[in-house]
Design a protein around this motif. Structure first.
Motif, PDB file in Angstrom:
ATOM      1  N   LEU A 114      39.741  52.092  27.570  1.00  0.00           N
ATOM      2  CA  LEU A 114      40.411  50.900  28.092  1.00  0.00           C
ATOM      3  C   LEU A 114      40.920  51.103  29.507  1.00  0.00           C
ATOM      4  O   LEU A 114      40.751  50.231  30.360  1.00  0.00           O
ATOM      5  CB  LEU A 114      41.562  50.472  27.175  1.00  0.00           C
ATOM      6  N   LYS A 115      41.518  52.235  29.783  1.00  0.00           N
ATOM      7  CA  LYS A 115      42.058  52.479  31.128  1.00  0.00           C
ATOM      8  C   LYS A 115      40.945  52.460  32.172  1.00  0.00           C
ATOM      9  O   LYS A 115      41.088  51.840  33.233  1.00  0.00           O
ATOM     10  CB  LYS A 115      42.826  53.798  31.173  1.00  0.00           C
ATOM     11  N   ALA A 116      39.830  53.110  31.866  1.00  0.00           N
ATOM     12  CA  ALA A 116      38.698  53.128  32.803  1.00  0.00           C
ATOM     13  C   ALA A 116      38.125  51.725  32.970  1.00  0.00           C
ATOM     14  O   ALA A 116      37.798  51.312  34.091  1.00  0.00           O
ATOM     15  CB  ALA A 116      37.616  54.089  32.310  1.00  0.00           C
ATOM     16  N   ALA A 117      38.005  50.994  31.869  1.00  0.00           N
ATOM     17  CA  ALA A 117      37.470  49.625  31.924  1.00  0.00           C
ATOM     18  C   ALA A 117      38.374  48.735  32.773  1.00  0.00           C
ATOM     19  O   ALA A 117      37.882  47.964  33.616  1.00  0.00           O
ATOM     20  CB  ALA A 117      37.329  49.052  30.514  1.00  0.00           C
ATOM     21  N   LEU A 118      39.677  48.835  32.567  1.00  0.00           N
ATOM     22  CA  LEU A 118      40.621  48.018  33.341  1.00  0.00           C
ATOM     23  C   LEU A 118      40.570  48.379  34.821  1.00  0.00           C
ATOM     24  O   LEU A 118      40.552  47.498  35.679  1.00  0.00           O
ATOM     25  CB  LEU A 118      42.035  48.188  32.800  1.00  0.00           C
ATOM     26  N   THR A 119      40.547  49.662  35.116  1.00  0.00           N
ATOM     27  CA  THR A 119      40.513  50.094  36.517  1.00  0.00           C
ATOM     28  C   THR A 119      39.272  49.568  37.221  1.00  0.00           C
ATOM     29  O   THR A 119      39.353  49.011  38.321  1.00  0.00           O
ATOM     30  CB  THR A 119      40.574  51.633  36.604  1.00  0.00           C
ATOM     31  N   LEU A 120      38.115  49.719  36.580  1.00  0.00           N
ATOM     32  CA  LEU A 120      36.876  49.229  37.174  1.00  0.00           C
ATOM     33  C   LEU A 120      36.896  47.710  37.293  1.00  0.00           C
ATOM     34  O   LEU A 120      36.471  47.148  38.313  1.00  0.00           O
ATOM     35  CB  LEU A 120      35.667  49.698  36.358  1.00  0.00           C
ATOM     36  N   ALA A 121      37.408  47.038  36.275  1.00  0.00           N
ATOM     37  CA  ALA A 121      37.479  45.569  36.316  1.00  0.00           C
ATOM     38  C   ALA A 121      38.391  45.098  37.454  1.00  0.00           C
ATOM     39  O   ALA A 121      38.088  44.099  38.114  1.00  0.00           O
ATOM     40  CB  ALA A 121      37.956  45.021  34.975  1.00  0.00           C
ATOM     41  N   TYR A 122      39.500  45.793  37.697  1.00  0.00           N
ATOM     42  CA  TYR A 122      40.388  45.421  38.800  1.00  0.00           C
ATOM     43  C   TYR A 122      39.640  45.495  40.132  1.00  0.00           C
ATOM     44  O   TYR A 122      39.749  44.598  40.968  1.00  0.00           O
ATOM     45  CB  TYR A 122      41.612  46.353  38.880  1.00  0.00           C
ATOM     46  N   VAL A 123      38.888  46.576  40.316  1.00  0.00           N
ATOM     47  CA  VAL A 123      38.124  46.755  41.555  1.00  0.00           C
ATOM     48  C   VAL A 123      37.083  45.643  41.691  1.00  0.00           C
ATOM     49  O   VAL A 123      36.917  45.056  42.771  1.00  0.00           O
ATOM     50  CB  VAL A 123      37.466  48.151  41.598  1.00  0.00           C
ATOM     51  N   VAL A 124      36.392  45.340  40.600  1.00  0.00           N
ATOM     52  CA  VAL A 124      35.361  44.305  40.631  1.00  0.00           C
ATOM     53  C   VAL A 124      35.987  42.948  40.967  1.00  0.00           C
ATOM     54  O   VAL A 124      35.433  42.186  41.769  1.00  0.00           O
ATOM     55  CB  VAL A 124      34.582  44.246  39.298  1.00  0.00           C
ATOM     56  N   VAL A 125      37.136  42.636  40.392  1.00  0.00           N
ATOM     57  CA  VAL A 125      37.808  41.362  40.674  1.00  0.00           C
ATOM     58  C   VAL A 125      38.136  41.256  42.163  1.00  0.00           C
ATOM     59  O   VAL A 125      37.885  40.226  42.790  1.00  0.00           O
ATOM     60  CB  VAL A 125      39.088  41.197  39.821  1.00  0.00           C
ATOM     61  N   ILE A 126      38.665  42.312  42.730  1.00  0.00           N
ATOM     62  CA  ILE A 126      38.997  42.289  44.158  1.00  0.00           C
ATOM     63  C   ILE A 126      37.734  42.066  44.997  1.00  0.00           C
ATOM     64  O   ILE A 126      37.720  41.249  45.921  1.00  0.00           O
ATOM     65  CB  ILE A 126      39.718  43.586  44.578  1.00  0.00           C
ATOM     66  N   LEU A 127      36.647  42.756  44.649  1.00  0.00           N
ATOM     67  CA  LEU A 127      35.392  42.582  45.384  1.00  0.00           C
ATOM     68  C   LEU A 127      34.842  41.166  45.211  1.00  0.00           C
ATOM     69  O   LEU A 127      34.319  40.580  46.173  1.00  0.00           O
ATOM     70  CB  LEU A 127      34.367  43.619  44.936  1.00  0.00           C
ATOM     71  N   GLU A 128      34.943  40.607  44.004  1.00  0.00           N
ATOM     72  CA  GLU A 128      34.498  39.230  43.769  1.00  0.00           C
ATOM     73  C   GLU A 128      35.263  38.249  44.647  1.00  0.00           C
ATOM     74  O   GLU A 128      34.661  37.382  45.289  1.00  0.00           O
ATOM     75  CB  GLU A 128      34.745  38.808  42.309  1.00  0.00           C
ATOM     76  N   LEU A 129      36.573  38.394  44.653  1.00  0.00           N
ATOM     77  CA  LEU A 129      37.395  37.469  45.419  1.00  0.00           C
ATOM     78  C   LEU A 129      37.133  37.596  46.918  1.00  0.00           C
ATOM     79  O   LEU A 129      37.076  36.589  47.631  1.00  0.00           O
ATOM     80  CB  LEU A 129      38.875  37.673  45.094  1.00  0.00           C
ATOM     81  N   LEU A 130      36.929  38.822  47.387  1.00  0.00           N
ATOM     82  CA  LEU A 130      36.591  39.007  48.808  1.00  0.00           C
ATOM     83  C   LEU A 130      35.225  38.414  49.126  1.00  0.00           C
ATOM     84  O   LEU A 130      35.040  37.799  50.190  1.00  0.00           O
ATOM     85  CB  LEU A 130      36.644  40.484  49.177  1.00  0.00           C
ATOM     86  N   ALA A 131      34.266  38.564  48.221  1.00  0.00           N
ATOM     87  CA  ALA A 131      32.933  37.980  48.439  1.00  0.00           C
ATOM     88  C   ALA A 131      33.024  36.459  48.517  1.00  0.00           C
ATOM     89  O   ALA A 131      32.390  35.830  49.371  1.00  0.00           O
ATOM     90  CB  ALA A 131      31.978  38.403  47.325  1.00  0.00           C
ATOM     91  N   ILE A 132      33.818  35.867  47.648  1.00  0.00           N
ATOM     92  CA  ILE A 132      34.013  34.407  47.675  1.00  0.00           C
ATOM     93  C   ILE A 132      34.624  33.989  49.006  1.00  0.00           C
ATOM     94  O   ILE A 132      34.182  33.021  49.625  1.00  0.00           O
ATOM     95  CB  ILE A 132      34.886  33.950  46.485  1.00  0.00           C
ATOM     96  N   ALA A 133      35.625  34.732  49.448  1.00  0.00           N
ATOM     97  CA  ALA A 133      36.264  34.411  50.733  1.00  0.00           C
ATOM     98  C   ALA A 133      35.268  34.521  51.883  1.00  0.00           C
ATOM     99  O   ALA A 133      35.243  33.667  52.775  1.00  0.00           O
ATOM    100  CB  ALA A 133      37.461  35.333  50.970  1.00  0.00           C
ATOM    101  N   LEU A 134      34.430  35.545  51.853  1.00  0.00           N
ATOM    102  CA  LEU A 134      33.436  35.713  52.919  1.00  0.00           C
ATOM    103  C   LEU A 134      32.381  34.601  52.895  1.00  0.00           C
ATOM    104  O   LEU A 134      31.958  34.125  53.947  1.00  0.00           O
ATOM    105  CB  LEU A 134      32.769  37.083  52.807  1.00  0.00           C
ATOM    106  N   ILE A 135      31.974  34.179  51.710  1.00  0.00           N
ATOM    107  CA  ILE A 135      31.019  33.065  51.613  1.00  0.00           C
ATOM    108  C   ILE A 135      31.658  31.792  52.151  1.00  0.00           C
ATOM    109  O   ILE A 135      31.021  31.042  52.898  1.00  0.00           O
ATOM    110  CB  ILE A 135      30.543  32.877  50.162  1.00  0.00           C
ATOM    111  N   ARG A 136      32.919  31.536  51.796  1.00  0.00           N
ATOM    112  CA  ARG A 136      33.617  30.351  52.311  1.00  0.00           C
ATOM    113  C   ARG A 136      33.715  30.411  53.830  1.00  0.00           C
ATOM    114  O   ARG A 136      33.538  29.413  54.513  1.00  0.00           O
ATOM    115  CB  ARG A 136      35.023  30.238  51.705  1.00  0.00           C
ATOM    116  N   TRP A 137      34.022  31.594  54.350  1.00  0.00           N
ATOM    117  CA  TRP A 137      34.151  31.760  55.799  1.00  0.00           C
ATOM    118  C   TRP A 137      32.813  31.527  56.493  1.00  0.00           C
ATOM    119  O   TRP A 137      32.737  30.788  57.478  1.00  0.00           O
ATOM    120  CB  TRP A 137      34.676  33.168  56.089  1.00  0.00           C
ATOM    121  N   LYS A 138      31.745  32.125  55.957  1.00  0.00           N
ATOM    122  CA  LYS A 138      30.444  32.035  56.613  1.00  0.00           C
ATOM    123  C   LYS A 138      29.840  30.631  56.534  1.00  0.00           C
ATOM    124  O   LYS A 138      29.366  30.094  57.534  1.00  0.00           O
ATOM    125  CB  LYS A 138      29.472  33.036  56.005  1.00  0.00           C
ATOM    126  N   TYR A 139      29.830  30.036  55.363  1.00  0.00           N
ATOM    127  CA  TYR A 139      29.117  28.774  55.177  1.00  0.00           C
ATOM    128  C   TYR A 139      30.000  27.539  55.288  1.00  0.00           C
ATOM    129  O   TYR A 139      29.531  26.482  55.688  1.00  0.00           O
ATOM    130  CB  TYR A 139      28.390  28.766  53.829  1.00  0.00           C
TER     131      TYR A 139
END
Length: 172
Positions: A114-139
């Motif tokens: 669970l700890k490893a899953a949560l840690t990886l999921a936190y990182v993925v969420v941050i990357l997802e949100l940054l990707a969304i922000a970059l897509i909004r910025w670019k397009y």
């Protein structure tokens, strides 16, 4: 993104149509899938302490949200007046992007720890949100700082609700 071409040129028109018919439905789906599945997944992880339970809740939430968003987008208009493209095309793009957005941070819960899953999921969420922000910025040409702030704050609020409910339910 400035262009030397005047707004009436075919290149500008093509870019506008691409953003309207492809990027916007995909962005809508990514945002909804990424944010709407956070609370149920992290609440389940907190309630049960079992990563596989969080995975199946995330899978169900992602697929359900993808179907719902795809149908909603396809039924929102026929595209003739708005120029937003065919309902089937927009619905498929939105639905698939919603599933993708929900599943990216669900996949770490296939890890048995669970700890490893949560840690990886936190990182993925941050990357997802940054990707969304970059897509909004670019397009969508949104200011980058403002876009990152809006997306991160919105995601953090939903994430916080999920964690809070998971802890609340685990105690009670």
């Amino acid at each position: 993104m400035s262009s030397p071409l005047p707004p009436s040129t075919p290149a500008i028109r093509h870019e506008h149509v691409f953003v309207l018919q492809k990027v916007q439905p995909a962005l809508l789906g990514l945002m909804d899938g990424s944010v709407s599945t956070l609370a149920p997944i992290f609440a389940t992880a907190g309630l049960t302490g079992k990563p596989i339970d969080a995975f199946f809740v995330g899978l169900a939430a992602s697929l359900g949200a993808g179907i719902s968003m795809g149908l909603a987008e396809a039924l929102s208009d026929d595209g003739k007046v708005s120029g937003r493209g065919t309902p089937l095309g927009r619905g498929l793009i939105t639905g698939l992007a919603t599933v993708l957005g929900g599943m990216l941070h669900t996949l770490p819960f296939l890890l048995p720890d669970l700890k490893a899953a949560l840690t990886l999921a936190y990182v993925v969420v941050i990357l997802e949100l940054l990707a969304i922000a970059l897509i909004r910025w670019k397009y969508m040409r949104s200011p980058l700082g403002q876009t990152i702030f809006q997306v991160i704050v919105g995601g953090a609020v939903v994430f916080g609700v999920g964690v809070w409910l998971g802890r609340l339910g685990a105690v009670g």
